[in-house]
Design a protein around this motif. Structure first.
Motif, PDB file in Angstrom:
ATOM      1  N   ALA A   1      49.010  29.259  58.682  1.00 23.03           N
ATOM      2  CA  ALA A   1      50.416  29.641  58.494  1.00 23.03           C
ATOM      3  C   ALA A   1      50.956  29.265  57.119  1.00 23.03           C
ATOM      4  O   ALA A   1      51.949  29.842  56.666  1.00 23.03           O
ATOM      5  CB  ALA A   1      51.280  29.005  59.578  1.00 23.03           C
ATOM      6  N   LEU A   2      50.319  28.314  56.459  1.00 22.24           N
ATOM      7  CA  LEU A   2      50.814  27.846  55.161  1.00 22.24           C
ATOM      8  C   LEU A   2      50.137  28.514  53.978  1.00 22.24           C
ATOM      9  O   LEU A   2      50.586  28.354  52.834  1.00 22.24           O
ATOM     10  CB  LEU A   2      50.620  26.324  55.051  1.00 22.24           C
ATOM     11  N   ILE A   3      49.071  29.274  54.221  1.00 19.49           N
ATOM     12  CA  ILE A   3      48.285  29.824  53.108  1.00 19.49           C
ATOM     13  C   ILE A   3      49.125  30.730  52.209  1.00 19.49           C
ATOM     14  O   ILE A   3      49.193  30.535  50.991  1.00 19.49           O
ATOM     15  CB  ILE A   3      47.042  30.573  53.628  1.00 19.49           C
ATOM     16  N   VAL A   4      49.784  31.718  52.791  1.00 14.63           N
ATOM     17  CA  VAL A   4      50.561  32.665  51.980  1.00 14.63           C
ATOM     18  C   VAL A   4      51.729  31.983  51.275  1.00 14.63           C
ATOM     19  O   VAL A   4      51.879  32.127  50.045  1.00 14.63           O
ATOM     20  CB  VAL A   4      51.032  33.860  52.836  1.00 14.63           C
ATOM     21  N   PRO A   5      52.581  31.218  51.970  1.00 10.93           N
ATOM     22  CA  PRO A   5      53.685  30.567  51.250  1.00 10.93           C
ATOM     23  C   PRO A   5      53.219  29.575  50.195  1.00 10.93           C
ATOM     24  O   PRO A   5      53.855  29.458  49.133  1.00 10.93           O
ATOM     25  CB  PRO A   5      54.479  29.861  52.360  1.00 10.93           C
ATOM     26  N   GLN A   6      52.102  28.886  50.428  1.00 15.63           N
ATOM     27  CA  GLN A   6      51.604  27.933  49.430  1.00 15.63           C
ATOM     28  C   GLN A   6      51.085  28.664  48.192  1.00 15.63           C
ATOM     29  O   GLN A   6      51.300  28.213  47.064  1.00 15.63           O
ATOM     30  CB  GLN A   6      50.495  27.066  50.031  1.00 15.63           C
ATOM     31  N   ILE A   7      50.412  29.793  48.398  1.00 11.13           N
ATOM     32  CA  ILE A   7      49.937  30.562  47.243  1.00 11.13           C
ATOM     33  C   ILE A   7      51.119  31.122  46.457  1.00 11.13           C
ATOM     34  O   ILE A   7      51.110  31.139  45.216  1.00 11.13           O
ATOM     35  CB  ILE A   7      48.994  31.700  47.697  1.00 11.13           C
ATOM     36  N   GLN A   8      52.153  31.575  47.163  1.00 11.56           N
ATOM     37  CA  GLN A   8      53.338  32.094  46.487  1.00 11.56           C
ATOM     38  C   GLN A   8      53.971  31.038  45.582  1.00 11.56           C
ATOM     39  O   GLN A   8      54.468  31.355  44.498  1.00 11.56           O
ATOM     40  CB  GLN A   8      54.349  32.590  47.523  1.00 11.56           C
ATOM     41  N   GLN A   9      53.943  29.785  46.014  1.00 10.46           N
ATOM     42  CA  GLN A   9      54.462  28.697  45.176  1.00 10.46           C
ATOM     43  C   GLN A   9      53.482  28.337  44.065  1.00 10.46           C
ATOM     44  O   GLN A   9      53.878  28.054  42.928  1.00 10.46           O
ATOM     45  CB  GLN A   9      54.736  27.469  46.030  1.00 10.46           C
ATOM     46  N   LEU A  10      52.204  28.356  44.391  1.00  8.22           N
ATOM     47  CA  LEU A  10      51.173  27.926  43.440  1.00  8.22           C
ATOM     48  C   LEU A  10      51.099  28.822  42.214  1.00  8.22           C
ATOM     49  O   LEU A  10      50.934  28.322  41.089  1.00  8.22           O
ATOM     50  CB  LEU A  10      49.809  27.902  44.150  1.00  8.22           C
ATOM     51  N   ILE A  11      51.221  30.130  42.407  1.00  6.54           N
ATOM     52  CA  ILE A  11      50.983  31.061  41.293  1.00  6.54           C
ATOM     53  C   ILE A  11      52.011  30.893  40.165  1.00  6.54           C
ATOM     54  O   ILE A  11      51.764  31.335  39.044  1.00  6.54           O
ATOM     55  CB  ILE A  11      50.934  32.523  41.764  1.00  6.54           C
ATOM     56  N   GLU A  12      53.112  30.230  40.451  1.00  7.71           N
ATOM     57  CA  GLU A  12      54.085  29.947  39.393  1.00  7.71           C
ATOM     58  C   GLU A  12      53.523  28.968  38.364  1.00  7.71           C
ATOM     59  O   GLU A  12      54.025  28.886  37.237  1.00  7.71           O
ATOM     60  CB  GLU A  12      55.360  29.365  40.002  1.00  7.71           C
ATOM     61  N   HIS A  13      52.474  28.235  38.749  1.00  2.00           N
ATOM     62  CA  HIS A  13      51.907  27.208  37.867  1.00  2.00           C
ATOM     63  C   HIS A  13      50.610  27.659  37.193  1.00  2.00           C
ATOM     64  O   HIS A  13      50.100  26.928  36.330  1.00  2.00           O
ATOM     65  CB  HIS A  13      51.611  25.938  38.671  1.00  2.00           C
ATOM     66  N   LEU A  14      50.068  28.821  37.564  1.00  2.00           N
ATOM     67  CA  LEU A  14      48.735  29.215  37.111  1.00  2.00           C
ATOM     68  C   LEU A  14      48.762  30.274  36.016  1.00  2.00           C
ATOM     69  O   LEU A  14      49.724  31.041  35.904  1.00  2.00           O
ATOM     70  CB  LEU A  14      47.923  29.768  38.295  1.00  2.00           C
ATOM     71  N   SER A  15      47.693  30.308  35.229  1.00  2.00           N
ATOM     72  CA  SER A  15      47.499  31.420  34.301  1.00  2.00           C
ATOM     73  C   SER A  15      46.858  32.573  35.062  1.00  2.00           C
ATOM     74  O   SER A  15      46.222  32.368  36.103  1.00  2.00           O
ATOM     75  CB  SER A  15      46.580  30.994  33.146  1.00  2.00           C
ATOM     76  N   GLY A  16      47.013  33.782  34.557  1.00  2.15           N
ATOM     77  CA  GLY A  16      46.503  34.956  35.256  1.00  2.15           C
ATOM     78  C   GLY A  16      44.997  34.960  35.434  1.00  2.15           C
ATOM     79  O   GLY A  16      44.472  35.684  36.289  1.00  2.15           O
ATOM     80  N   ALA A  17      44.283  34.166  34.642  1.00  4.14           N
ATOM     81  CA  ALA A  17      42.820  34.151  34.719  1.00  4.14           C
ATOM     82  C   ALA A  17      42.297  33.298  35.868  1.00  4.14           C
ATOM     83  O   ALA A  17      41.121  33.401  36.237  1.00  4.14           O
ATOM     84  CB  ALA A  17      42.237  33.648  33.404  1.00  4.14           C
ATOM     85  N   THR A  18      43.153  32.453  36.436  1.00  2.29           N
ATOM     86  CA  THR A  18      42.712  31.562  37.508  1.00  2.29           C
ATOM     87  C   THR A  18      42.332  32.361  38.756  1.00  2.29           C
ATOM     88  O   THR A  18      43.048  33.276  39.168  1.00  2.29           O
ATOM     89  CB  THR A  18      43.820  30.564  37.875  1.00  2.29           C
ATOM     90  N   ILE A  19      41.218  31.986  39.353  1.00  2.00           N
ATOM     91  CA  ILE A  19      40.765  32.621  40.595  1.00  2.00           C
ATOM     92  C   ILE A  19      41.298  31.817  41.771  1.00  2.00           C
ATOM     93  O   ILE A  19      41.260  30.587  41.756  1.00  2.00           O
ATOM     94  CB  ILE A  19      39.225  32.685  40.637  1.00  2.00           C
TER      95      ILE A  19
END
Length: 279
Positions: A68-86
């Motif tokens: 249940a936390l995977i999608v909301p956590q990724i939505q928060q995480l991508i604010e910190h990542l560069s586009g190249a991160t897998i």
């Protein structure tokens, strides 16, 4: 590589052990500071924090939170990542996750290691958990091949057997061999607890041995995980449960009719079929 792990439980912690042993720099993030400290003390991660920004420099991030936390956590995480991160995840349901994240993050590869134990938490993490276990990857037509190749390389280094399929195929398959068994096993325990004679119930509990232990194990596991299986793979699980109910009704009918020949034929058929799943 610099590898991030978001969620330091059984799977995340076990990944950390194996990846660190290969020389990777492992960064861990957990909701609890106490879990972060335990992960460092156990040697599962090099550094850990409750702050997602720790993962900003990671080459790849494994999402190991509850479904249940995977999608909301990724939505928060991508604010910190560069586009190249897998980004890849380890959720036991794939279609809802892939459908939600693929449009948000190009370098996302859905994944599911078919490994684990009845225990949970960082204390349950163990080395070599993934050796000789299936690890399913569910890249789509829009997933960059290079991103899939990187995840494959890491998974192969864990000693896992890699399988590729569509997210929807994955969910139908695991509904049979993972999610249905949890509900069947839980129903077995609930049925036994329905015995109205306390003396008989106590006797049954005293006599329970390997057969009951094997068939009840997954039904006595983490309730939160069982609910998430049902919630996020509802249609696949319902279809499997309905087919299972049909099989139960057929067995009831054969016993009521005292059709021992047909019952033996059915049991011979299941005896022959079982090695295709577990051997």
């Amino acid at each position: 590589m610099k590898i991030g792990i978001l969620g330091l439980g059984l799977i995340g912690g076990s990944l950390g052990f194996d990846l660190r042993s290969q020389g990777h720099d492992v960064l861990g993030v957990s909701r609890r500071e106490s879990t972060c400290q335990k992960a460092i003390a156990l040697g599962s991660v090099d550094r850990a924090s409750v702050d997602l920004s720790l993962l900003a420099t990671a080459d790849i991030v494994f999402i190991c939170t509850p479904i249940a936390l995977i999608v909301p956590q990724i939505q928060q995480l991508i604010e910190h990542l560069s586009g190249a991160t897998i980004i890849t995840d380890v959720g036991s349901v794939k279609a809802p996750i892939v459908n939600a994240i693929a449009p948000l993050w190009e370098n996302f590869v859905g994944g599911h290691p078919m490994a684990g134990t009845a225990d949970s938490g960082i204390e349950a993490a163990q080395r070599n958990l993934f050796v000789d276990r299936p690890y399913v990857l569910t890249p789509t037509n829009t997933t960059p091949p290079q991103a899939t190749a990187v995840v494959e390389e890491i998974v192969r280094s864990l000693g896992s057997k890699i399988y590729h399929c569509q997210p929807e195929q994955h969910d139908r398959a695991v509904s049979w061999i993972s999610h249905l068994p949890v509900m069947v096993s839980a129903s077995l325990i609930a049925a036994c607890m329905g015995e109205t004679d306390p003396a008989v119930l106590q006797l049954a509990q005293n006599l329970a041995s390997s057969g009951f232990r094997d068939t009840s194990r997954v039904g006595g596991g983490n309730p939160e995980l069982g609910v998430m299986m049902a919630q996020f793979n509802q249609q696949g699980l319902l279809s499997s449960l309905q087919q299972y109910r049909h099989q139960l009704d057929e067995v009831i009918h054969l016993i009521e009719q005292e059709n021992w020949t047909a019952l033996e034929t059915k049991l011979q058929s299941t005896q022959k079929a079982r090695p295709g799943f577990v051997e």
